[in-house]
Design a protein around this motif. Sequence first.
Motif, PDB file in Angstrom:
ATOM      1  N   MET A   1      34.957 -13.266  55.928  1.00 18.18           N
ATOM      2  CA  MET A   1      35.842 -13.895  55.105  1.00 18.18           C
ATOM      3  C   MET A   1      37.356 -13.237  55.349  1.00 18.18           C
ATOM      4  SD  MET A   1      35.969 -13.728  50.860  1.00 18.18           S
ATOM      5  CE  MET A   1      34.505 -14.819  50.728  1.00 18.18           C
ATOM      6  N   LYS A   2      38.132 -13.806  54.978  1.00 20.30           N
ATOM      7  CA  LYS A   2      39.788 -13.439  55.416  1.00 20.30           C
ATOM      8  C   LYS A   2      39.893 -11.997  54.814  1.00 20.30           C
ATOM      9  CE  LYS A   2      44.479 -14.522  54.507  1.00 20.30           C
ATOM     10  NZ  LYS A   2      45.695 -15.765  53.598  1.00 20.30           N
ATOM     11  N   LYS A   3      40.703 -11.311  55.411  1.00 27.23           N
ATOM     12  CA  LYS A   3      41.116  -9.857  54.973  1.00 27.23           C
ATOM     13  C   LYS A   3      42.614 -10.211  54.138  1.00 27.23           C
ATOM     14  CE  LYS A   3      38.491  -6.471  57.112  1.00 27.23           C
ATOM     15  NZ  LYS A   3      38.203  -5.611  55.704  1.00 27.23           N
ATOM     16  N   ILE A   4      42.842  -9.632  53.268  1.00 26.82           N
ATOM     17  CA  ILE A   4      44.305  -9.530  52.615  1.00 26.82           C
ATOM     18  C   ILE A   4      44.835  -8.414  53.081  1.00 26.82           C
ATOM     19  CG2 ILE A   4      45.780  -9.875  50.467  1.00 26.82           C
ATOM     20  CD1 ILE A   4      43.996 -12.226  50.991  1.00 26.82           C
ATOM     21  N   LYS A   5      46.164  -8.585  53.717  1.00 24.91           N
ATOM     22  CA  LYS A   5      46.580  -7.502  54.484  1.00 24.91           C
ATOM     23  C   LYS A   5      47.960  -6.969  53.560  1.00 24.91           C
ATOM     24  CE  LYS A   5      45.942  -9.219  59.193  1.00 24.91           C
ATOM     25  NZ  LYS A   5      46.630  -9.577  60.381  1.00 24.91           N
ATOM     26  N   PHE A   6      47.963  -5.464  53.346  1.00 29.03           N
ATOM     27  CA  PHE A   6      48.702  -4.688  52.245  1.00 29.03           C
ATOM     28  C   PHE A   6      49.911  -4.149  52.982  1.00 29.03           C
ATOM     29  CE2 PHE A   6      45.139  -6.125  49.382  1.00 29.03           C
ATOM     30  CZ  PHE A   6      45.957  -6.096  48.045  1.00 29.03           C
ATOM     31  N   GLY A   7      50.898  -3.887  52.091  1.00 29.39           N
ATOM     32  CA  GLY A   7      51.900  -2.599  52.380  1.00 29.39           C
ATOM     33  C   GLY A   7      51.939  -2.183  50.908  1.00 29.39           C
ATOM     34  N   ILE A   8      51.743  -0.886  51.034  1.00 28.52           N
ATOM     35  CA  ILE A   8      52.109   0.132  49.594  1.00 28.52           C
ATOM     36  C   ILE A   8      53.269   0.743  49.782  1.00 28.52           C
ATOM     37  CG2 ILE A   8      50.523   1.776  50.495  1.00 28.52           C
ATOM     38  CD1 ILE A   8      49.596   1.952  47.740  1.00 28.52           C
ATOM     39  N   ASN A  28      37.493  -7.085  51.928  1.00 26.83           N
ATOM     40  CA  ASN A  28      38.625  -7.977  52.223  1.00 26.83           C
ATOM     41  C   ASN A  28      40.000  -7.798  52.063  1.00 26.83           C
ATOM     42  OD1 ASN A  28      36.249  -9.994  52.605  1.00 26.83           O
ATOM     43  ND2 ASN A  28      36.083 -10.113  50.346  1.00 26.83           N
ATOM     44  N   ALA A  29      40.032  -6.365  51.958  1.00 27.81           N
ATOM     45  CA  ALA A  29      41.447  -5.658  52.139  1.00 27.81           C
ATOM     46  C   ALA A  29      41.712  -4.778  53.222  1.00 27.81           C
ATOM     47  CB  ALA A  29      41.803  -4.790  50.834  1.00 27.81           C
TER      48      ALA A  29
END
Length: 341
Positions: A1-8, A28-29
């Motif tokens: 499943m697609k991974k959601i790419k984060f910037g914090i 998935n993150a």
Amino acid sequence: MKKIKFGIVGLGRLGEKHAENLAFRIPNAELLAVCSVVKEEVDEVQEKWQIKYGYTNFDEMLKNLELDAIFISSPSEFHCEQIEKALAAGFHVFTEKPLGITVNEVKKVSEVVNKYNDKIFMVGFMRRYDKSYAYAKEKIEKGEIGKPVMIRCYGFDPAQAIQGFLKFAKNANSGGLFLDMSIHDLDLARWYLSSEATKVWAIGGSYGYPEISEIDDAETGVALAQFENGTMGVFAASRNCAHGYHIETEIIGTKGTLRIGTIPEKNLVTVFTPDGAKIECSSGFLERFEQAYLSEVEEFVKCIIENRKPNVTVEDGIKSTILGYACKKSFETGELVKIEY
């Protein structure tokens, strides 16, 4: 499943924990970028966890088109500005509480969130995702305590953390005791009582640490609120709890009562020594709500993947902030405050 790419953005005590969760614990993150005005924090996290991108400028991070979502865990006074910028740049946004620290700015940011309705937006009221608090909500909805008529909330931070707060408060605007600490309780009251507050009276002072009054804040305070449907709320908050981190909630109904966290247990272990029996207390919010912090962001990620809106909305952020600001105003003026939304 697609991974959601984060910037914090924000790598303080809570921000670093969120960053660690995104990097290692949330399916998935993927944590792709970190941002802080403190370069040493960025360098440390990048090196420790092998994070690809590091920034000391939030606007520069927003230029990174590899990202899908922005996680805001910066000081409260920056939330609204960063929410607006992140949404305008095309990102999904998760923001820590509070939504903002003034009524005008949260109303303005609400318009921005609604403008970018194609993006997923969520406020971090993590207690709704704590298993005990969620279980209590189920009990209320099933009518097991009848009609809820009153909620009593204690939100006490450990005394050992007070020097860290004072250091932070001298450089940033927390919004004051009720916006900074009681905001979770105010949100829970709205959630459990299914109503909005109409008037509030708040009192408080700085007893063990008079220096807190020098920054126009209270060390310990209490607010009494009445809600539209006639129900009541009592909210006690303190930054000076000798025995540790104490979060307690009681919902009183016409046919029963629910209590959550009556004893702030660290775990299920009782220590027996010649001095007697001892139940150790939680040391802080990161320990007490570890599961909830994970669950809320897991839900946010699922919402992005499934293209659906979370149950916690920008309206929850607005109305809890308005109530928190009314508590602050009442404390500062000593007057009963009528609330307008």
